[in-house]
Design a protein around this motif. Structure first.
Motif: not given
Length: 162
Positions: A99-122
């Motif tokens: 869907e197209v929607t607003a998030l619960d809060s307009p402020d985003l949290e920073a991506a976690p610094e610990i590892g993970g499968k995500w490309r951080r720059e994404a």
């Protein structure tokens, strides 16, 4: 009262991701694409969109996830990342669009610094929608990282066989 930023939410496996809706041009059902020789695996090929050539990227592969076969819910999200500094029009293959929607809060949290499968720059950050975590993608930054990697590969010295 200021208007909340709107996001297009989409799914890859069990992950919920989002793109700023102002970058979304249109959403298409999965269509055949013309393969490109020697292209990276995540670049599926080119799509003819009313006479305009649009590269299509498998979002799963681009983010380091496993590939999957298309399903009835598979969509190609045509996005426009053009800014004063450049950018591109391209398609992103996703498992589904919600869907197209607003998030619960307009402020985003920073991506976690610990590892993970995500490309951080994404990642632009992490938000929430109805109590569920939503990963907000930064396509401009991801494209810039992609261009830098391609440029580095092109300018690295060739290995000469002895």
């Amino acid at each position: 009262m200021s208007e909340a930023t709107q996001y297009l939410t989409l799914g890859l496996t069990d992950e919920v991701l989002a793109l700023p809706v102002q970058q979304v041009r249109e959403i298409l059902e999965a269509l055949p694409v013309a393969r490109l020789p020697h292209a990276p695996k995540h670049l599926l090929g080119m799509l003819d969109l009313r006479g305009q050539s649009v590269p299509v990227i498998d979002l799963r592969l681009w983010l380091g996830m496993e590939a999957t076969n298309d399903a009835d819910s598979t969509r190609i999200i045509v996005v426009d990342t053009r800014t004063d500094a450049g950018g591109a029009l391209f398609g992103l293959k996703a498992d589904r669009v919600f869907e197209v929607t607003a998030l619960d809060s307009p402020d985003l949290e920073a991506a976690p610094e610990i590892g993970g499968k995500w490309r951080r720059e994404a990642l632009a950050g992490i938000g929430r929608r109805n109590g569920t975590f939503v990963v907000v993608l930064d396509l401009v930054r991801l494209l810039d990282a992609e261009r830098a990697a391609m440029l580095a590969a092109e300018t690295s010295p060739a290995v000469v066989a002895a």
